[in-house]
Design an enzyme around this catalytic site. Structure first.
Site, short mmCIF file in Angstrom:
data_model
loop_
_atom_site.label_atom_id
_atom_site.label_comp_id
_atom_site.label_asym_id
_atom_site.label_seq_id
_atom_site.Cartn_x
_atom_site.Cartn_y
_atom_site.Cartn_z
NE ARG A 38 -2.39 -1.96 3.32
CZ ARG A 38 -2.82 -1.74 4.54
NH1 ARG A 38 -3.47 -1.11 4.91
NH2 ARG A 38 -2.18 -2.54 5.41
CD GLN A 71 8.75 -14.63 6.17
OE1 GLN A 71 8.66 -13.37 6.09
NE2 GLN A 71 7.44 -15.08 6.63
CB THR A 124 3.43 -12.57 11.96
OG1 THR A 124 2.21 -13.16 12.30
CG2 THR A 124 3.28 -11.11 11.29
CD GLU A 129 -4.33 -11.01 12.48
OE1 GLU A 129 -4.42 -9.92 11.69
OE2 GLU A 129 -4.14 -11.05 13.76
CG ASN A 165 -1.37 -8.21 18.22
OD1 ASN A 165 -0.58 -7.83 19.07
ND2 ASN A 165 -1.22 -9.16 17.34
CG ASN A 188 -0.13 -0.74 7.28
OD1 ASN A 188 0.87 -1.71 7.17
ND2 ASN A 188 -0.85 -0.63 8.43
CG ASN A 236 36.19 44.31 1.17
OD1 ASN A 236 35.12 44.10 1.69
ND2 ASN A 236 36.16 45.27 0.17
CB ALA A 254 30.11 43.11 -5.61
CB SER A 280 33.78 44.86 -7.72
OG SER A 280 33.19 45.28 -6.45
#
Ligand code: UD1
Ligand code: MG
Length: 452
Positions: free
Chosen positions: A15, A73, A79, A148, A163, A221, A371, A374, A399
């Site tokens: 899901r 598994q 489960t 269930e 549960n 889920n 310094n 820019a 600059s």
């Protein structure tokens, strides 16, 4: 009392509608399963076994650690079947605690209470809407079964005690009970919950304890549930910060995906995101919509809005931004000013230095009281390799200067605006590199031709 912890994490999480295995989806910046592993570790068990299956290789890669064993598994047959796969890895501990990889907010204290008792100890929850969960069936207050949703009668569906999936079991009995499970139910699965009647038949006590805080037992889920848990965690974190004395312009508009450590009188405006480990010393101010990832900021510094800082250390009383970008490997000393649209990468900048506007400082060592005018650019990359720029104390860079690395500007030197510096500049000297300005007298601007 000795303990095993088994974390079931083999399910697919259909899901979620995602390629990523469910238990790897992040919550507060950390995979769901990592939250559960942290809770398990807090109990100092003999063994932590994670049952993997769906996306198992990816899960193993992310979670692998010397104290974790993995049980595979191959087919997800329920489960009970999942726990059976963990049996060969278990230590001979008194109790085996089963956790779910997708129930991330479980608190170690709740688990400590649960494992205190004897027999089969089930953590339950009282829900307004119990739909989808296994119901706790009691007779004279005693837990008799877990049914269930898909197998429940109309009357059982009305039971609000469910549960959570989290249970503590006597290790010595597990192999026998799991061996007796039968997939005779609506889902044709080996339900772990079916060990309740097996335990009762063996005269082992079965107890169900409702969790005091339902959030701790909620599973993920779907993306909706993940988002709900995320908001809950963020709300709790914001509340903790407020309690600590941090000023949050809006506790609903700050996100912490990791660890945020704050001194006194720290103030954070709206829309800020903190990732990894961030520490803000006393009187640090973070303006609106800043992103900080693995950052240390010393006292009294102001970060102005829309600044992005990653993997850096910022000194005291600095002013950064608005719209500044501080990239990995940067260290700023105290009283440094980095202004708007200035990017600093892998550079050290000394105390009192300034780069106030539109500059790129990369792979550089900048001294004190420098310094940077820019539009100054360190040209650190020649297309193949990166080179360093060194700017010593008290240098003034005019600059729109390009510093073509490797190059050093020595102490107290001045660079005239618009220079392209390719050679080292000696201490105290003025370097200028620009075409001489000329004036054309009597020059006329072109004019538009009249249309016929
Ligand atoms: C399970 C419980 C239900 C409980 C609910 C709480 C059973 C039979 N049912 O139902 O009573 O109310 O959790 O959320 O135990 N898993 C595996 N291998 C499998 C099957 C599942 O590792 O073969 C893992 C999943 O990755 C997940 C957990 O076990 O972490 C629970 O599985 P899930 O399929 O969500 O069980 P539910 O049907 O929700
Ligand atoms: Mg579930």
């Amino acid at each position: 009392m000795s303990l095993n912890v088994v974390i079931l994490a083999a399910g697919q999480g259909k899901r979620m509608n995602s390629q990523l295995p469910k238990v790897l989806h992040p919550l507060a910046g950390k995979p769901l399963l990592a939250h559960v592993v942290a809770a398990a570790r807090a109990l100092s068990p003999e063994k932590i076994v994670v049952v993997i299956g769906h996306g198992g290789d990816a899960v193993r890669q992310v979670i692998a650690a010397p104290d974790i064993a993995f049980a595979l598994q191959v087919e997800q047959r329920g489960t009970g079947h999942a726990l059976q796969q963990a049996l060969p890895h278990l230590a001979k501990a008194d109790t085996t605690l089963v956790l779910f990889g997708d129930v991330p907010l479980i608190d170690p204290d709740t688990l400590r209470n649960l494992i205190k008792g004897k027999g089969v100890r089930i953590l339950t929850a009282l829900l307004e809407d119990p739909k989808g969960y296994g119901r706790i069936v009691r007779k004279q207050k005693q837990v008799r079964a877990i049914v269930e949703e898909k197998d429940a009668s109309a009357a059982q569906k009305k039971i609000r005690e469910v549960n959570t999936g989290i249970m503590a079991l006597p290790t010595a009995r597990l192999a026998a009970w799991l061996g007796k499970l039968k997939p005779q139910n609506a889902q044709k699965e080996y339900y772990l919950t079916d060990i309740v009647p097996l335990a009762l038949a063996d005269r082992v006590t079965v107890s169900g304890t409702p969790a005091s805080d339902v959030w701790q037992t909620l599973g993920v889920n779907s993306q909706t549930q993940l988002a709900q848990l995320e908001r809950h965690v963020q709300q709790k974190t914001a509340h903790r910060l407020l309690e600590h004395g941090v000023t949050l312009a809006d506790p609903a508009r700050v996100d912490v995906r990791g660890e945020l450590i704050c001194g006194r009188d720290v103030s954070i405006d709206i829309g800020c995101l903190f990732e990894g480990r961030v520490s803000l010393a006393d009187e640090v101010t973070i303006g609106a919509h800043c992103v900080l990832q693995n950052i240390e900021i010393k006292a009294g510094t102001r970060i102005e809005p829309y600044s992005h800082l990653v993997d850096a250390v910022i000194g005291a009383n600095c002013r950064i931004g608005p719209y500044a970008r501080i990239r990995p490997g940067t260290t700023l000393a105290d009283d440094v000013h980095i202004g708007n649209f200035v990017e600093v990468k892998a550079s050290d900048i000394g105390a009192g230095s300034k780069a106030s506007h539109l500059s790129y400082i990369g792979d550089s060592s900048v001294g004190r009281n420098v310094n940077v005018g820019a539009g100054t650019i360190t040209c650190n990359y020649d297309g193949a390799n990166k080179h360093r720029t060194v700017i010593e104390d008290d240098v003034f860079i005019g600059s729109d200067t390009q510093l073509v690395a490797p190059v050093t500007v020595h102490r107290g030197a001045t660079i005239g605006a618009g220079a392209t510096i390719t050679k080292d500049v000696a201490a105290g000297e003025l370097a200028i590199s620009r075409a001489k300005q000329i004036s054309i007298q009597g020059w006329k601007r072109p004019t538009k031709k009249e249309k016929p």
